[in-house]
Design an enzyme around this catalytic site. Structure first.
Site, PDB file in Angstrom:
ATOM      1  N   SER A 198     -24.171   6.401  29.677  1.00  0.00           N
ATOM      2  CA  SER A 198     -23.010   6.741  30.497  1.00  0.00           C
ATOM      3  C   SER A 198     -23.130   5.980  31.813  1.00  0.00           C
ATOM      4  CB  SER A 198     -22.929   8.262  30.692  1.00  0.00           C
ATOM      5  OG  SER A 198     -21.734   8.620  31.365  1.00  0.00           O
TER       6      SER A 198
ATOM      7  N   HIS B 172     -19.853   6.064  27.493  1.00  0.00           N
ATOM      8  CA  HIS B 172     -18.714   6.785  28.064  1.00  0.00           C
ATOM      9  C   HIS B 172     -17.807   5.784  28.777  1.00  0.00           C
ATOM     10  CE1 HIS B 172     -21.281  10.714  28.250  1.00  0.00           C
ATOM     11  NE2 HIS B 172     -20.943  10.368  27.019  1.00  0.00           N
TER      12      HIS B 172
ATOM     13  N   ASP C 180     -25.119  14.534  27.571  1.00  0.00           N
ATOM     14  CA  ASP C 180     -24.707  14.018  26.270  1.00  0.00           C
ATOM     15  C   ASP C 180     -25.816  13.143  25.690  1.00  0.00           C
ATOM     16  OD1 ASP C 180     -23.050  13.562  24.082  1.00  0.00           O
ATOM     17  OD2 ASP C 180     -21.933  11.941  25.062  1.00  0.00           O
TER      18      ASP C 180
END
Length: 210
Positions: free
Chosen positions: A34, A61, A154
């Protein structure tokens, strides 16, 4: 003793260990990240030769409404082919598959990817956990999953499932990550095979080719 060159030109002990088992078993490389991970992913892909023998599947992401330029930016100076897969795409060696904006990317079979627009996971779509958990379910111990910099959790649950199924886990050293929250979350749940700075993650990927 085997030594590995560091970015400064000095030498350090080999922390990767014997990669024979990983070379024999790994059939796909997964990368998740991310905030702070785009440039790291780009540099990792740049290190791969055009004839790299493994497919690489990536979830980063990204903004859900910005669909242009992401794949193209990763392709710059990268010798493997970078694709945003369609639903039911078959994975091929020497290609990197990047999750499209606003779609989960997952393994439907060991050779086939699928796209989904189901609910967000860890506030994200695409979600790293969705990719990692699907790979654990269909590929089991034949996976190497790499988790990079990021500002949420995540990927941690997906890493845990891959580890439980006997796959290999590599986490970017939190001290080396622009945003350490994501690798730290993985380290709280799992004992990875490797915890490495960026340059040694590149050595790991290239070492699987030997």
């Amino acid at each position: 003793m085997i030594v590995i060159g560091s970015p400064s030109g000095s030498s350090k002990p080999n922390v990767l260990g014997d990669l024979t088992e990983a070379r024999a078993r790994v059939q796909v490389v997964l990368i998740g990240g991310s905030a702070g991970s785009f440039s790291v992913t780009h540099r990792l892909l740049e290190q791969l030769p055009a004839d790299y023998r493994l497919p690489v599947v990536v979830v980063l992401h990204r903004l859900k409404d910005k669909r242009e330029g992401f794949k193209e930016a990763l392709q710059i100076r990268t010798r493997v082919v970078v694709e945003e897969p369609d639903d039911k795409t078959l994975v091929e060696p020497g290609k990197a598959y990047i999750a499209p904006a606003n779609y989960h990317l997952l393994f439907e079979t060991p050779q086939q990817l699928a796209l989904a627009t189901t609910e967000l996971v860890q506030f994200s779509r695409p979600s790293i956990d969705v990719l990692f958990e699907s790979a654990a379910d269909v590929l089991g111990p034949r996976v190497l999953a790499i988790l990079l910099s990021g500002a949420n959790r995540d990927g941690a649950a997906g890493m845990y499932r891959i580890g439980r199924r006997g796959g290999f886990l590599a986490v970017q050293d939190p001290a080396d990550a622009a945003m350490p929250t994501m690798p730290q979350a993985a380290l709280q749940l799992s004992k990875p095979t490797w915890t490495l700075p960026e340059y040694q993650l590149a050595e790991l990927l290239c070492g699987l080719q030997a």
